[in-house]
Motif scaffolding. Sequence first.
Motif, PDB file in Angstrom:
ATOM      1  N   UNK A  89     -25.963   2.629  46.879  1.00 13.89           N
ATOM      2  CA  UNK A  89     -25.845   4.085  46.715  1.00 13.89           C
ATOM      3  C   UNK A  89     -24.903   4.649  47.773  1.00 13.89           C
ATOM      4  N   UNK A  90     -24.044   5.570  47.354  1.00 14.37           N
ATOM      5  CA  UNK A  90     -23.123   6.226  48.274  1.00 14.37           C
ATOM      6  C   UNK A  90     -23.107   7.726  48.016  1.00 14.37           C
ATOM      7  N   UNK A  91     -22.672   8.462  49.040  1.00 13.90           N
ATOM      8  CA  UNK A  91     -22.310   9.868  48.881  1.00 13.90           C
ATOM      9  C   UNK A  91     -20.796   9.871  48.749  1.00 13.90           C
ATOM     10  N   UNK A  92     -20.301  10.277  47.595  1.00 16.35           N
ATOM     11  CA  UNK A  92     -18.870  10.259  47.317  1.00 16.35           C
ATOM     12  C   UNK A  92     -18.326  11.680  47.433  1.00 16.35           C
ATOM     13  N   UNK A  93     -17.172  11.835  48.071  1.00 17.64           N
ATOM     14  CA  UNK A  93     -16.630  13.161  48.377  1.00 17.64           C
ATOM     15  C   UNK A  93     -15.162  13.262  47.991  1.00 17.64           C
ATOM     16  N   UNK A  94     -14.816  14.375  47.359  1.00 21.19           N
ATOM     17  CA  UNK A  94     -13.418  14.711  47.054  1.00 21.19           C
ATOM     18  C   UNK A  94     -13.115  16.055  47.690  1.00 21.19           C
ATOM     19  N   UNK A  95     -11.942  16.162  48.329  1.00 20.76           N
ATOM     20  CA  UNK A  95     -11.500  17.406  48.967  1.00 20.76           C
ATOM     21  C   UNK A  95     -10.193  17.832  48.312  1.00 20.76           C
ATOM     22  N   UNK A  96     -10.147  19.081  47.858  1.00 21.79           N
ATOM     23  CA  UNK A  96      -8.959  19.628  47.212  1.00 21.79           C
ATOM     24  C   UNK A  96      -7.879  19.874  48.266  1.00 21.79           C
ATOM     25  N   UNK A  97      -6.745  19.182  48.142  1.00 13.55           N
ATOM     26  CA  UNK A  97      -5.622  19.382  49.075  1.00 13.55           C
ATOM     27  C   UNK A  97      -4.368  19.797  48.317  1.00 13.55           C
ATOM     28  N   UNK A  98      -4.558  20.361  47.117  1.00 14.00           N
ATOM     29  CA  UNK A  98      -3.425  20.816  46.307  1.00 14.00           C
ATOM     30  C   UNK A  98      -2.939  22.162  46.837  1.00 14.00           C
ATOM     31  N   UNK A  99      -1.682  22.240  47.274  1.00 15.52           N
ATOM     32  CA  UNK A  99      -1.149  23.510  47.768  1.00 15.52           C
ATOM     33  C   UNK A  99      -1.260  24.595  46.687  1.00 15.52           C
ATOM     34  N   UNK A 100      -1.720  25.757  47.069  1.00 11.19           N
ATOM     35  CA  UNK A 100      -1.826  26.873  46.137  1.00 11.19           C
ATOM     36  C   UNK A 100      -3.070  26.857  45.263  1.00 11.19           C
ATOM     37  N   UNK A 101      -3.892  25.839  45.381  1.00 11.11           N
ATOM     38  CA  UNK A 101      -5.107  25.767  44.572  1.00 11.11           C
ATOM     39  C   UNK A 101      -6.117  26.804  45.055  1.00 11.11           C
ATOM     40  N   UNK A 102      -6.843  27.406  44.120  1.00 12.40           N
ATOM     41  CA  UNK A 102      -7.882  28.392  44.465  1.00 12.40           C
ATOM     42  C   UNK A 102      -9.013  27.749  45.263  1.00 12.40           C
ATOM     43  N   UNK A 103      -9.165  26.411  45.172  1.00 12.42           N
ATOM     44  CA  UNK A 103     -10.236  25.723  45.898  1.00 12.42           C
ATOM     45  C   UNK A 103      -9.689  24.814  47.007  1.00 12.42           C
ATOM     46  N   UNK A 104      -8.477  25.102  47.465  1.00 10.27           N
ATOM     47  CA  UNK A 104      -7.867  24.304  48.540  1.00 10.27           C
ATOM     48  C   UNK A 104      -8.822  24.238  49.739  1.00 10.27           C
ATOM     49  N   UNK A 105      -9.043  23.018  50.247  1.00 15.65           N
ATOM     50  CA  UNK A 105      -9.899  22.824  51.414  1.00 15.65           C
ATOM     51  C   UNK A 105     -11.384  22.756  51.102  1.00 15.65           C
ATOM     52  N   UNK A 106     -11.757  22.944  49.852  1.00 18.91           N
ATOM     53  CA  UNK A 106     -13.161  22.827  49.460  1.00 18.91           C
ATOM     54  C   UNK A 106     -13.447  21.401  49.005  1.00 18.91           C
ATOM     55  N   UNK A 107     -14.729  21.047  49.038  1.00 18.00           N
ATOM     56  CA  UNK A 107     -15.093  19.686  48.643  1.00 18.00           C
ATOM     57  C   UNK A 107     -16.211  19.673  47.616  1.00 18.00           C
ATOM     58  N   UNK A 108     -16.307  18.545  46.951  1.00 18.57           N
ATOM     59  CA  UNK A 108     -17.405  18.259  46.030  1.00 18.57           C
ATOM     60  C   UNK A 108     -17.992  16.933  46.461  1.00 18.57           C
ATOM     61  N   UNK A 109     -19.317  16.857  46.516  1.00 17.48           N
ATOM     62  CA  UNK A 109     -20.004  15.620  46.878  1.00 17.48           C
ATOM     63  C   UNK A 109     -20.979  15.253  45.768  1.00 17.48           C
ATOM     64  N   UNK A 110     -21.028  13.980  45.456  1.00 18.31           N
ATOM     65  CA  UNK A 110     -21.938  13.495  44.415  1.00 18.31           C
ATOM     66  C   UNK A 110     -22.509  12.146  44.852  1.00 18.31           C
ATOM     67  N   UNK A 111     -23.796  11.957  44.595  1.00 17.81           N
ATOM     68  CA  UNK A 111     -24.416  10.663  44.881  1.00 17.81           C
ATOM     69  C   UNK A 111     -24.149   9.756  43.689  1.00 17.81           C
ATOM     70  N   UNK A 112     -23.525   8.629  43.987  1.00 22.51           N
ATOM     71  CA  UNK A 112     -23.256   7.598  42.986  1.00 22.51           C
ATOM     72  C   UNK A 112     -24.097   6.380  43.337  1.00 22.51           C
ATOM     73  N   UNK A 113     -24.716   5.796  42.334  1.00 22.92           N
ATOM     74  CA  UNK A 113     -25.543   4.625  42.614  1.00 22.92           C
ATOM     75  C   UNK A 113     -25.570   3.684  41.423  1.00 22.92           C
ATOM     76  N   UNK A 114     -25.989   2.456  41.681  1.00 19.16           N
ATOM     77  CA  UNK A 114     -26.178   1.498  40.594  1.00 19.16           C
ATOM     78  C   UNK A 114     -27.291   1.987  39.677  1.00 19.16           C
ATOM     79  N   UNK A 115     -28.233   2.718  40.225  1.00 18.31           N
ATOM     80  CA  UNK A 115     -29.358   3.213  39.427  1.00 18.31           C
ATOM     81  C   UNK A 115     -28.945   4.353  38.493  1.00 18.31           C
ATOM     82  N   UNK A 116     -28.200   5.357  39.010  1.00 14.22           N
ATOM     83  CA  UNK A 116     -27.854   6.505  38.152  1.00 14.22           C
ATOM     84  C   UNK A 116     -26.602   6.255  37.314  1.00 14.22           C
ATOM     85  N   UNK A 117     -25.828   5.232  37.640  1.00 11.92           N
ATOM     86  CA  UNK A 117     -24.635   4.825  36.885  1.00 11.92           C
ATOM     87  C   UNK A 117     -23.569   5.928  36.743  1.00 11.92           C
ATOM     88  N   UNK A 118     -23.674   6.993  37.538  1.00  5.12           N
ATOM     89  CA  UNK A 118     -22.674   8.061  37.460  1.00  5.12           C
ATOM     90  C   UNK A 118     -21.337   7.556  37.986  1.00  5.12           C
TER      91      UNK A 118
END
Length: 183
Positions: free
Chosen positions: A80-109
Amino acid sequence: MKFTETKLKGCFILEPNVIRDERGYFMESFNERTFQNALEQSVHFVQDNQSFSSRGVLRGLHYQTGEFAQAKLVRVIQGEVLDVAVDIRPGSATFGQYEAVVLSAKNQKQFFVPRGFAHGFLVLSETATFFYKCDNFYNKESEGGIIYNDETIGINWNLDAEQLIISEKDTQLPTLANAKKAW
């Protein structure tokens, strides 16, 4: 497969249809036609990568720049891991924001991280095998990165700093304000 777009436009959480019975389970982990129809874009993966890490290992935040930018489809085969993506697209409305999701062999996400995002993960289980598809080949000269604890991003990694195992290289990464531009 269920596709859910996150608050970061272009980032999707994928949940496969898992068929379970007394023998175990079966699932389709990737279907290019289904994937492209759901995302309404053409993404062609050219490279698969896999890593194995122990609890507390934090890898990231990494990205590729310019013509070598990469989109990734990531999942956990074991653990199981905590997976994180950070928006670094210039001009994006969500620049500098992140999304985190737990990914695991159990949840298969799975988590789709498009080009223009920094990516990293933290191992929450005793060990984890992490697998990802990339839509562009790796190029060392195009590496970019952001320090995992950049206060302007404010990622909650869910472990205390003294529990983290981070490579020397990743501890030297710049803040978002000083990072190499994605494009």
